[in-house]
Design an enzyme around this catalytic site. Sequence first.
Site, mmCIF file in Angstrom:
data_model
loop_
_atom_site.group_PDB
_atom_site.id
_atom_site.type_symbol
_atom_site.label_atom_id
_atom_site.label_comp_id
_atom_site.label_asym_id
_atom_site.label_seq_id
_atom_site.Cartn_x
_atom_site.Cartn_y
_atom_site.Cartn_z
ATOM 1 N N ASP A 1 37.205 20.964 47.072
ATOM 2 C CA ASP A 1 35.887 20.258 47.290
ATOM 3 C C ASP A 1 35.091 19.850 48.287
ATOM 4 O OD1 ASP A 1 37.051 20.028 44.494
ATOM 5 O OD2 ASP A 1 37.361 17.911 44.441
ATOM 6 N N LYS B 1 36.094 21.330 37.967
ATOM 7 C CA LYS B 1 36.839 20.329 37.262
ATOM 8 C C LYS B 1 36.042 19.067 37.164
ATOM 9 C CE LYS B 1 38.692 18.893 41.863
ATOM 10 N NZ LYS B 1 38.269 17.433 41.806
ATOM 11 N N CYS C 1 41.928 14.542 45.684
ATOM 12 C CA CYS C 1 41.994 15.739 44.879
ATOM 13 C C CYS C 1 43.123 16.386 45.618
ATOM 14 C CB CYS C 1 40.631 16.378 44.706
ATOM 15 S SG CYS C 1 39.854 15.446 43.645
#
Length: 257
Positions: A37, A158, A203
């Site tokens: 990310d 995701k 995450c």
Amino acid sequence: VFDKNGDGYIDKEEFTFCWNHWIKVIVRPVSAFLVVDVQNDFISGTLNISKCNAQQDGNEVVEPINALLESVPFDCVFYSLDWHPPDHVSFIDNVHMRELDPSSPVSADKAQAYDTVVFAGPPPMKQRLWPRHCVQDSWGAEIHKDLKVVDGAIKVYKGTNPDVDSYSVFWDNKKLTETSLSTQLRMRAVTDIYICGIAYDVCVGATIADALAIGYRSVLIENACRGVDLADMQRTKSTIINNNGLIINSEDVLAMV
Ligand code: VGL
Ligand code: ZN
């Protein structure tokens, strides 16, 4: 490996299987580098981690990650992307779209970004609310422009289900649906995962916890991570260590090549 016929030869198919799934795995680790990310919204956009409690600068992960990508011959490279539809359950401005459970510590009218609420079930679902971020195909969801994206890398999306958040790159938070990551790792007989990115305590932490649970040798490259909350980052670190993960810096990896 058995010599089934007793003629001094072993079955070729059996040998190939043993080689790929067993011998190779012991004599030669297969590495995957997973960059989590590193997207505009977490660095300079709407969920800018520099405005969160730990006040960290997400830009700082780019240099160590690029250095690793340039010098380390990882067998495969993955980039995950938080990739939400506009009606995503984690967005504070969507809190009125769904019913809250009576046990929710905050009402929909009072809820603010970074609060945790409980949505009605069954079963009731705890959810931390975030500013709207990483909306599919928006600038905020793009990978940081200076991050090197290598040829042949695999992108894993995701958080695409509007009703369930997804911190881990393996699974959504309810463990209902797997992303493509597990299959991709299994296809390549990956043994070792090197993980870094944003956010350390969200995450990245959830992803390495799943990697360890599945049984991968899992390595966190700590200086290539930035997080939201210092106490949560410390808790993430302890959890990784307690579950036999490794925590290192990019220089340690660079020194091995
Ligand atoms: C993340 C908060 C919400 C992350 C994603 O990538 O760590 N954090 N969605
Ligand atoms: Zn998100």
